[in-house]
Design a protein around this motif. Sequence first.
Motif, PDB file in Angstrom:
ATOM      1  N   ALA A 227       6.094 -51.170   4.771  1.00 29.41           N
ATOM      2  CA  ALA A 227       4.687 -51.135   5.195  1.00 29.41           C
ATOM      3  C   ALA A 227       3.766 -50.943   3.995  1.00 29.41           C
ATOM      4  CB  ALA A 227       4.484 -50.009   6.209  1.00 29.41           C
ATOM      5  N   ALA A 228       4.111 -50.011   3.107  1.00 32.68           N
ATOM      6  CA  ALA A 228       3.259 -49.744   1.934  1.00 32.68           C
ATOM      7  C   ALA A 228       3.223 -50.954   1.007  1.00 32.68           C
ATOM      8  CB  ALA A 228       3.783 -48.519   1.184  1.00 32.68           C
ATOM      9  N   ALA A 229       4.376 -51.584   0.820  1.00 32.90           N
ATOM     10  CA  ALA A 229       4.424 -52.754  -0.067  1.00 32.90           C
ATOM     11  C   ALA A 229       3.615 -53.909   0.532  1.00 32.90           C
ATOM     12  CB  ALA A 229       5.873 -53.177  -0.305  1.00 32.90           C
ATOM     13  N   GLY A 230       3.647 -54.029   1.857  1.00 37.37           N
ATOM     14  CA  GLY A 230       2.867 -55.090   2.510  1.00 37.37           C
ATOM     15  C   GLY A 230       1.384 -54.952   2.212  1.00 37.37           C
ATOM     16  N   GLU A 231       0.907 -53.708   2.284  1.00 35.18           N
ATOM     17  CA  GLU A 231      -0.522 -53.477   1.993  1.00 35.18           C
ATOM     18  C   GLU A 231      -0.834 -53.741   0.528  1.00 35.18           C
ATOM     19  OE1 GLU A 231      -1.954 -49.675   3.392  1.00 35.18           O
ATOM     20  OE2 GLU A 231      -1.029 -50.035   5.348  1.00 35.18           O
ATOM     21  N   ALA A 232       0.059 -53.292  -0.362  1.00 32.26           N
ATOM     22  CA  ALA A 232      -0.176 -53.475  -1.801  1.00 32.26           C
ATOM     23  C   ALA A 232      -0.160 -54.962  -2.168  1.00 32.26           C
ATOM     24  CB  ALA A 232       0.872 -52.721  -2.604  1.00 32.26           C
ATOM     25  N   VAL A 233       0.769 -55.704  -1.589  1.00 32.98           N
ATOM     26  CA  VAL A 233       0.860 -57.146  -1.893  1.00 32.98           C
ATOM     27  C   VAL A 233      -0.379 -57.857  -1.351  1.00 32.98           C
ATOM     28  CG1 VAL A 233       2.152 -59.260  -1.364  1.00 32.98           C
ATOM     29  CG2 VAL A 233       3.380 -57.204  -2.066  1.00 32.98           C
ATOM     30  N   ALA A 234      -0.807 -57.485  -0.160  1.00 31.40           N
ATOM     31  CA  ALA A 234      -2.005 -58.123   0.417  1.00 31.40           C
ATOM     32  C   ALA A 234      -3.238 -57.834  -0.449  1.00 31.40           C
ATOM     33  CB  ALA A 234      -2.223 -57.630   1.848  1.00 31.40           C
ATOM     34  N   ARG A 235      -3.367 -56.598  -0.907  1.00 31.68           N
ATOM     35  CA  ARG A 235      -4.494 -56.241  -1.792  1.00 31.68           C
ATOM     36  C   ARG A 235      -4.443 -57.062  -3.070  1.00 31.68           C
ATOM     37  NH1 ARG A 235      -4.688 -51.753  -4.401  1.00 31.68           N
ATOM     38  NH2 ARG A 235      -6.895 -51.930  -4.709  1.00 31.68           N
TER      39      ARG A 235
END
Length: 333
Positions: A224-232
Amino acid sequence: MQTRNDTLLWMYEHMALSRYYEERIKAAYMIGKTPLFNMANGPLPGEMHLSNGQEPCAVGVCAHLGPEDFVSAGHRPHHVAIAKGVDLPAMTAEIFGRSTGLSGGQGGHMHLFDPAVNFTCSGIIAQGMGPAVGAALAFRMRGEPHVAVAYVGEAAVNQGAWHEAMNLAAVWKLPFICIVEDNGWGVSVSKAASTAVPRNDVRVAGYGMPGVHIADNDTLAIHAAAGEAVARARAGEGPTLIEIETFRLEGHFMGDVETYRPEGEKEGLFARDEIPRFRAMLIERGIADEATISSIEQGGRARVDDAFDHALASPEPMAGEAFATVFAESEEL
Ligand SMILES: Cc1ncc(C[n+]2csc(CCOP(=O)(O)OP(=O)(O)O)c2C)c(N)n1
Protein backbone atom coordinates in the motif's frame (compact mmCIF):
# COMPACT_ATOMS: atom_id res chain seq x y z
CA MET A 1 -6.57 0.43 -0.88
CA GLN A 2 -7.80 -3.06 -1.74
CA THR A 3 -5.06 -5.24 -3.24
CA ARG A 4 -6.26 -7.27 -6.22
CA ASN A 5 -6.31 -11.04 -5.83
CA ASP A 6 -3.96 -11.63 -8.77
CA THR A 7 -1.46 -9.22 -7.20
CA LEU A 8 -1.70 -11.04 -3.86
CA LEU A 9 -1.00 -14.34 -5.61
CA TRP A 10 1.87 -12.80 -7.60
CA MET A 11 3.42 -11.55 -4.37
CA TYR A 12 3.08 -14.93 -2.67
CA GLU A 13 4.48 -16.73 -5.73
CA HIS A 14 7.58 -14.52 -5.80
CA MET A 15 8.16 -14.67 -2.03
CA ALA A 16 7.96 -18.47 -2.08
CA LEU A 17 10.13 -18.69 -5.18
CA SER A 18 12.72 -16.39 -3.62
CA ARG A 19 12.81 -18.43 -0.40
CA TYR A 20 13.33 -21.68 -2.33
CA TYR A 21 15.97 -19.98 -4.46
CA GLU A 22 17.95 -19.00 -1.35
CA GLU A 23 17.57 -22.51 0.09
CA ARG A 24 19.15 -23.94 -3.05
CA ILE A 25 21.91 -21.32 -3.02
CA LYS A 26 22.58 -22.09 0.65
CA ALA A 27 22.86 -25.84 -0.02
CA ALA A 28 25.22 -25.26 -2.97
CA TYR A 29 27.25 -22.70 -1.01
CA MET A 30 27.88 -25.06 1.90
CA ILE A 31 29.37 -27.79 -0.33
CA GLY A 32 33.01 -28.18 0.67
CA LYS A 33 32.94 -25.33 3.24
CA THR A 34 32.92 -27.48 6.41
CA PRO A 35 34.00 -28.91 8.90
CA LEU A 36 36.39 -25.96 9.24
CA PHE A 37 34.52 -23.13 7.51
CA ASN A 38 36.59 -22.00 4.55
CA MET A 39 34.97 -19.38 2.35
CA ALA A 40 37.28 -20.15 -0.54
CA ASN A 41 36.01 -23.72 -1.00
CA GLY A 42 33.14 -25.21 -2.98
CA PRO A 43 31.22 -24.29 -6.13
CA LEU A 44 30.35 -20.83 -4.73
CA PRO A 45 33.56 -19.40 -3.23
CA GLY A 46 33.54 -16.00 -1.51
CA GLU A 47 30.90 -14.22 0.54
CA MET A 48 27.19 -15.03 0.25
CA HIS A 49 24.46 -12.76 1.67
CA LEU A 50 21.05 -14.42 1.68
CA SER A 51 17.78 -12.50 1.80
CA ASN A 52 15.55 -15.02 3.63
CA GLY A 53 13.02 -13.06 5.69
CA GLN A 54 13.19 -9.87 3.64
CA GLU A 55 11.01 -11.09 0.75
CA PRO A 56 8.03 -8.77 1.59
CA CYS A 57 10.23 -5.71 0.95
CA ALA A 58 10.92 -6.96 -2.58
CA VAL A 59 7.45 -8.02 -3.71
CA GLY A 60 5.48 -5.25 -2.01
CA VAL A 61 7.36 -2.62 -4.00
CA CYS A 62 8.14 -4.42 -7.26
CA ALA A 63 4.46 -5.38 -7.73
CA HIS A 64 3.99 -1.74 -8.78
CA LEU A 65 6.89 -1.63 -11.24
CA GLY A 66 7.33 -2.52 -14.88
CA PRO A 67 10.50 -3.45 -16.76
CA GLU A 68 11.21 0.21 -17.64
CA ASP A 69 11.26 1.31 -14.00
CA PHE A 70 14.78 1.28 -12.54
CA VAL A 71 15.79 -0.62 -9.42
CA SER A 72 19.14 -0.71 -7.65
CA ALA A 73 19.79 -3.12 -4.78
CA GLY A 74 22.76 -3.76 -2.53
CA HIS A 75 24.92 -6.70 -1.50
CA ARG A 76 21.83 -8.77 -0.46
CA PRO A 77 20.04 -8.59 -3.80
CA HIS A 78 18.46 -11.93 -4.76
CA HIS A 79 14.90 -11.28 -3.47
CA VAL A 80 14.74 -7.89 -5.20
CA ALA A 81 16.22 -9.22 -8.46
CA ILE A 82 13.63 -12.01 -8.51
CA ALA A 83 10.72 -9.64 -7.84
CA LYS A 84 11.99 -7.23 -10.52
CA GLY A 85 11.95 -10.04 -13.09
CA VAL A 86 15.69 -10.51 -13.64
CA ASP A 87 16.36 -13.47 -15.96
CA LEU A 88 16.60 -16.36 -13.48
CA PRO A 89 18.83 -18.78 -15.46
CA ALA A 90 21.27 -15.97 -16.36
CA MET A 91 21.25 -14.68 -12.76
CA THR A 92 21.98 -18.16 -11.41
CA ALA A 93 24.75 -18.70 -13.95
CA GLU A 94 26.23 -15.35 -12.88
CA ILE A 95 26.21 -16.38 -9.22
CA PHE A 96 27.99 -19.63 -10.12
CA GLY A 97 30.53 -17.69 -12.20
CA ARG A 98 29.52 -19.28 -15.50
CA SER A 99 29.95 -17.79 -18.97
CA THR A 100 26.18 -17.72 -19.60
CA GLY A 101 25.72 -15.40 -16.61
CA LEU A 102 24.34 -11.86 -16.80
CA SER A 103 27.91 -10.52 -16.90
CA GLY A 104 29.61 -13.58 -18.33
CA GLY A 105 30.21 -14.91 -14.82
CA GLN A 106 32.55 -12.06 -13.89
CA GLY A 107 30.29 -10.18 -11.44
CA GLY A 108 29.08 -12.75 -8.94
CA HIS A 109 26.17 -12.59 -6.54
CA MET A 110 26.59 -8.95 -5.45
CA HIS A 111 26.91 -7.62 -9.02
CA LEU A 112 23.84 -8.63 -10.99
CA PHE A 113 22.99 -6.38 -13.94
CA ASP A 114 20.00 -6.98 -16.20
CA PRO A 115 19.38 -4.09 -18.60
CA ALA A 116 16.25 -5.85 -19.97
CA VAL A 117 14.46 -5.02 -16.70
CA ASN A 118 16.60 -2.05 -15.59
CA PHE A 119 18.06 -3.84 -12.56
CA THR A 120 21.44 -3.27 -10.97
CA CYS A 121 23.09 -3.92 -7.61
CA SER A 122 26.43 -3.43 -5.87
CA GLY A 123 28.50 -4.78 -3.00
CA ILE A 124 29.43 -1.22 -1.96
CA ILE A 125 26.78 -0.05 0.45
CA ALA A 126 24.70 2.99 -0.66
CA GLN A 127 26.40 2.79 -4.06
CA GLY A 128 23.03 2.24 -5.78
CA MET A 129 21.71 5.63 -4.64
CA GLY A 130 23.52 7.72 -7.27
CA PRO A 131 22.60 5.52 -10.25
CA ALA A 132 18.95 5.41 -9.14
CA VAL A 133 18.69 9.17 -8.70
CA GLY A 134 20.48 9.54 -12.06
CA ALA A 135 17.94 7.21 -13.67
CA ALA A 136 15.12 9.27 -12.13
CA LEU A 137 16.66 12.43 -13.58
CA ALA A 138 16.94 10.77 -17.00
CA PHE A 139 13.25 9.75 -16.86
CA ARG A 140 12.32 13.35 -16.03
CA MET A 141 14.50 14.83 -18.80
CA ARG A 142 13.10 12.40 -21.39
CA GLY A 143 9.54 13.01 -20.27
CA GLU A 144 9.05 9.32 -19.45
CA PRO A 145 6.59 8.26 -16.72
CA HIS A 146 8.96 5.78 -15.03
CA VAL A 147 10.27 5.69 -11.47
CA ALA A 148 13.61 4.74 -9.95
CA VAL A 149 13.92 2.82 -6.69
CA ALA A 150 17.04 2.33 -4.56
CA TYR A 151 17.09 -0.40 -1.90
CA VAL A 152 19.52 0.15 0.97
CA GLY A 153 20.03 -1.39 4.39
CA GLU A 154 19.58 0.71 7.54
CA ALA A 155 23.38 0.74 7.93
CA ALA A 156 23.86 2.38 4.51
CA VAL A 157 22.08 5.59 5.45
CA ASN A 158 25.15 7.17 7.00
CA GLN A 159 27.19 6.97 3.81
CA GLY A 160 27.93 10.28 2.10
CA ALA A 161 26.53 8.93 -1.17
CA TRP A 162 23.16 8.37 0.49
CA HIS A 163 22.85 11.96 1.75
CA GLU A 164 24.00 13.54 -1.52
CA ALA A 165 21.54 11.48 -3.54
CA MET A 166 18.65 12.13 -1.14
CA ASN A 167 19.23 15.87 -1.31
CA LEU A 168 19.30 15.97 -5.12
CA ALA A 169 16.24 13.74 -5.44
CA ALA A 170 14.31 16.05 -3.10
CA VAL A 171 15.48 19.42 -4.41
CA TRP A 172 14.75 18.37 -8.02
CA LYS A 173 11.51 16.54 -7.03
CA LEU A 174 12.61 13.46 -8.95
CA PRO A 175 10.53 10.28 -9.44
CA PHE A 176 12.64 8.42 -6.89
CA ILE A 177 11.88 6.10 -3.97
CA CYS A 178 14.35 4.99 -1.34
CA ILE A 179 13.50 1.71 0.38
CA VAL A 180 15.34 1.19 3.65
CA GLU A 181 15.33 -2.48 4.62
CA ASP A 182 15.86 -2.12 8.36
CA ASN A 183 16.85 -5.60 9.50
CA GLY A 184 18.34 -4.16 12.68
CA TRP A 185 21.96 -5.16 12.01
CA GLY A 186 24.80 -3.80 9.89
CA VAL A 187 26.94 -6.95 9.98
CA SER A 188 27.17 -7.12 13.84
CA VAL A 189 26.45 -3.43 14.60
CA SER A 190 22.95 -2.58 15.83
CA LYS A 191 20.99 0.29 14.31
CA ALA A 192 21.09 2.14 17.67
CA ALA A 193 24.89 1.95 17.70
CA SER A 194 25.26 3.45 14.21
CA THR A 195 22.48 6.03 13.84
CA ALA A 196 21.41 8.58 16.48
CA VAL A 197 17.90 8.94 15.04
CA PRO A 198 15.92 5.73 15.58
CA ARG A 199 13.78 6.09 12.44
CA ASN A 200 14.78 7.29 8.99
CA ASP A 201 11.19 8.11 7.97
CA VAL A 202 11.42 10.88 10.57
CA ARG A 203 14.96 11.85 9.59
CA VAL A 204 14.03 12.56 5.94
CA ALA A 205 11.97 15.57 7.01
CA GLY A 206 15.44 17.17 6.91
CA TYR A 207 15.41 16.68 3.15
CA GLY A 208 11.88 17.94 2.66
CA MET A 209 10.79 14.47 1.66
CA PRO A 210 7.89 12.40 3.02
CA GLY A 211 8.86 9.34 5.01
CA VAL A 212 6.77 6.25 5.71
CA HIS A 213 7.40 3.63 8.38
CA ILE A 214 6.27 0.03 8.02
CA ALA A 215 6.35 -2.17 11.10
CA ASP A 216 6.65 -5.94 11.25
CA ASN A 217 7.62 -6.81 7.66
CA ASP A 218 3.99 -6.59 6.56
CA THR A 219 3.59 -7.29 2.83
CA LEU A 220 0.19 -5.63 2.50
CA ALA A 221 1.33 -2.47 4.30
CA ILE A 222 4.48 -2.31 2.14
CA HIS A 223 2.40 -2.79 -0.99
CA ALA A 224 0.00 0.00 0.00
CA ALA A 225 2.77 2.47 0.93
CA ALA A 226 4.75 1.70 -2.22
CA GLY A 227 1.62 2.18 -4.33
CA GLU A 228 1.20 5.70 -2.99
CA ALA A 229 4.90 6.52 -3.40
CA VAL A 230 4.98 5.23 -6.99
CA ALA A 231 1.81 7.16 -7.87
CA ARG A 232 3.30 10.36 -6.40
CA ALA A 233 6.54 9.84 -8.30
CA ARG A 234 4.78 9.14 -11.61
CA ALA A 235 2.61 12.23 -11.11
CA GLY A 236 5.72 14.43 -10.77
CA GLU A 237 5.19 15.04 -7.04
CA GLY A 238 8.68 13.94 -6.02
CA PRO A 239 10.47 11.31 -3.98
CA THR A 240 9.53 9.26 -0.90
CA LEU A 241 11.45 7.21 1.64
CA ILE A 242 9.89 4.02 2.98
CA GLU A 243 11.60 2.35 5.92
CA ILE A 244 10.56 -1.23 6.59
CA GLU A 245 11.23 -3.05 9.85
CA THR A 246 12.24 -6.40 8.42
CA PHE A 247 14.65 -9.14 9.52
CA ARG A 248 17.10 -11.55 8.05
CA LEU A 249 16.66 -15.19 9.00
CA GLU A 250 20.30 -15.99 8.20
CA GLY A 251 23.53 -14.42 9.37
CA HIS A 252 25.04 -11.36 7.73
CA PHE A 253 26.76 -13.77 5.39
CA MET A 254 26.87 -17.54 5.26
CA GLY A 255 29.26 -18.72 7.96
CA ASP A 256 28.33 -15.87 10.35
CA VAL A 257 28.07 -17.34 13.88
CA GLU A 258 25.69 -14.51 14.92
CA THR A 259 27.01 -14.21 18.49
CA TYR A 260 25.96 -10.53 18.47
CA ARG A 261 22.26 -11.41 18.52
CA PRO A 262 20.57 -11.32 21.94
CA GLU A 263 19.52 -14.74 23.18
CA GLY A 264 16.25 -15.94 21.66
CA GLU A 265 16.16 -13.28 18.92
CA LYS A 266 16.58 -15.73 16.07
CA GLU A 267 13.86 -18.11 17.27
CA GLY A 268 11.48 -15.17 17.63
CA LEU A 269 12.13 -14.14 14.05
CA PHE A 270 11.20 -17.54 12.64
CA ALA A 271 7.90 -17.26 14.52
CA ARG A 272 7.24 -13.96 12.68
CA ASP A 273 8.18 -15.25 9.22
CA GLU A 274 5.87 -13.56 6.68
CA ILE A 275 5.72 -16.38 4.11
CA PRO A 276 3.62 -18.87 6.15
CA ARG A 277 1.64 -15.94 7.58
CA PHE A 278 0.79 -14.63 4.09
CA ARG A 279 0.00 -18.16 2.86
CA ALA A 280 -2.49 -18.66 5.72
CA MET A 281 -4.06 -15.27 4.98
CA LEU A 282 -4.67 -16.25 1.32
CA ILE A 283 -6.49 -19.39 2.41
CA GLU A 284 -8.40 -17.73 5.25
CA ARG A 285 -9.72 -14.99 2.99
CA GLY A 286 -10.66 -17.55 0.32
CA ILE A 287 -8.31 -15.99 -2.24
CA ALA A 288 -6.86 -19.39 -3.11
CA ASP A 289 -7.30 -22.95 -1.91
CA GLU A 290 -4.57 -25.34 -0.81
CA ALA A 291 -4.32 -26.98 -4.26
CA THR A 292 -3.88 -23.64 -6.06
CA ILE A 293 -1.21 -22.51 -3.63
CA SER A 294 0.65 -25.82 -3.89
CA SER A 295 0.65 -25.57 -7.65
CA ILE A 296 2.02 -21.98 -7.45
CA GLU A 297 4.79 -23.26 -5.16
CA GLN A 298 5.57 -26.18 -7.45
CA GLY A 299 5.74 -23.86 -10.46
CA GLY A 300 8.23 -21.61 -8.65
CA ARG A 301 10.36 -24.55 -7.60
CA ALA A 302 10.44 -25.86 -11.17
CA ARG A 303 11.62 -22.47 -12.43
CA VAL A 304 14.38 -22.39 -9.82
CA ASP A 305 15.45 -25.98 -10.52
CA ASP A 306 15.61 -25.23 -14.27
CA ALA A 307 17.71 -22.13 -13.59
CA PHE A 308 20.15 -24.16 -11.47
CA ASP A 309 20.32 -26.93 -14.12
CA HIS A 310 21.10 -24.30 -16.76
CA ALA A 311 23.78 -22.65 -14.62
CA LEU A 312 25.50 -25.87 -13.60
CA ALA A 313 25.54 -27.16 -17.20
CA SER A 314 27.17 -23.92 -18.42
CA PRO A 315 30.93 -23.60 -18.92
CA GLU A 316 33.16 -21.39 -16.82
CA PRO A 317 34.59 -18.35 -18.62
CA MET A 318 38.00 -18.72 -20.25
CA ALA A 319 40.81 -17.17 -18.19
CA GLY A 320 41.75 -15.02 -21.19
CA GLU A 321 38.34 -13.28 -21.03
CA ALA A 322 39.08 -11.77 -17.60
CA PHE A 323 39.90 -8.29 -18.94
CA ALA A 324 37.71 -8.36 -22.05
CA THR A 325 34.86 -6.27 -20.66
CA VAL A 326 36.68 -4.22 -18.05
CA PHE A 327 38.53 -1.44 -19.87
CA ALA A 328 38.68 -0.48 -23.55
CA GLU A 329 42.47 -0.67 -23.30
CA SER A 330 42.35 -4.21 -21.92
CA GLU A 331 43.27 -5.82 -25.22
CA GLU A 332 46.70 -4.22 -24.88
CA LEU A 333 47.31 -5.83 -21.45
C1 LIG B 1 31.08 1.60 1.54
C2 LIG B 1 31.15 0.27 2.23
N1 LIG B 1 31.59 0.20 3.52
C3 LIG B 1 31.65 -1.00 4.15
C4 LIG B 1 31.28 -2.14 3.49
C5 LIG B 1 31.34 -3.48 4.22
N2 LIG B 1 29.97 -3.92 4.50
C6 LIG B 1 29.34 -4.83 3.73
S1 LIG B 1 27.76 -5.08 4.20
C7 LIG B 1 27.91 -4.00 5.48
C8 LIG B 1 26.75 -3.73 6.41
C9 LIG B 1 25.53 -3.50 5.65
O1 LIG B 1 24.43 -3.38 6.51
P1 LIG B 1 23.06 -2.89 5.92
O2 LIG B 1 23.32 -1.79 4.93
O3 LIG B 1 22.16 -2.60 7.03
O4 LIG B 1 22.56 -4.13 5.07
P2 LIG B 1 22.30 -5.63 5.55
O5 LIG B 1 23.61 -6.36 5.47
O6 LIG B 1 21.78 -5.56 6.93
O7 LIG B 1 21.33 -6.17 4.56
C10 LIG B 1 29.17 -3.44 5.52
C11 LIG B 1 29.62 -2.47 6.52
C12 LIG B 1 30.85 -2.02 2.16
N3 LIG B 1 30.46 -3.10 1.45
N4 LIG B 1 30.76 -0.82 1.55
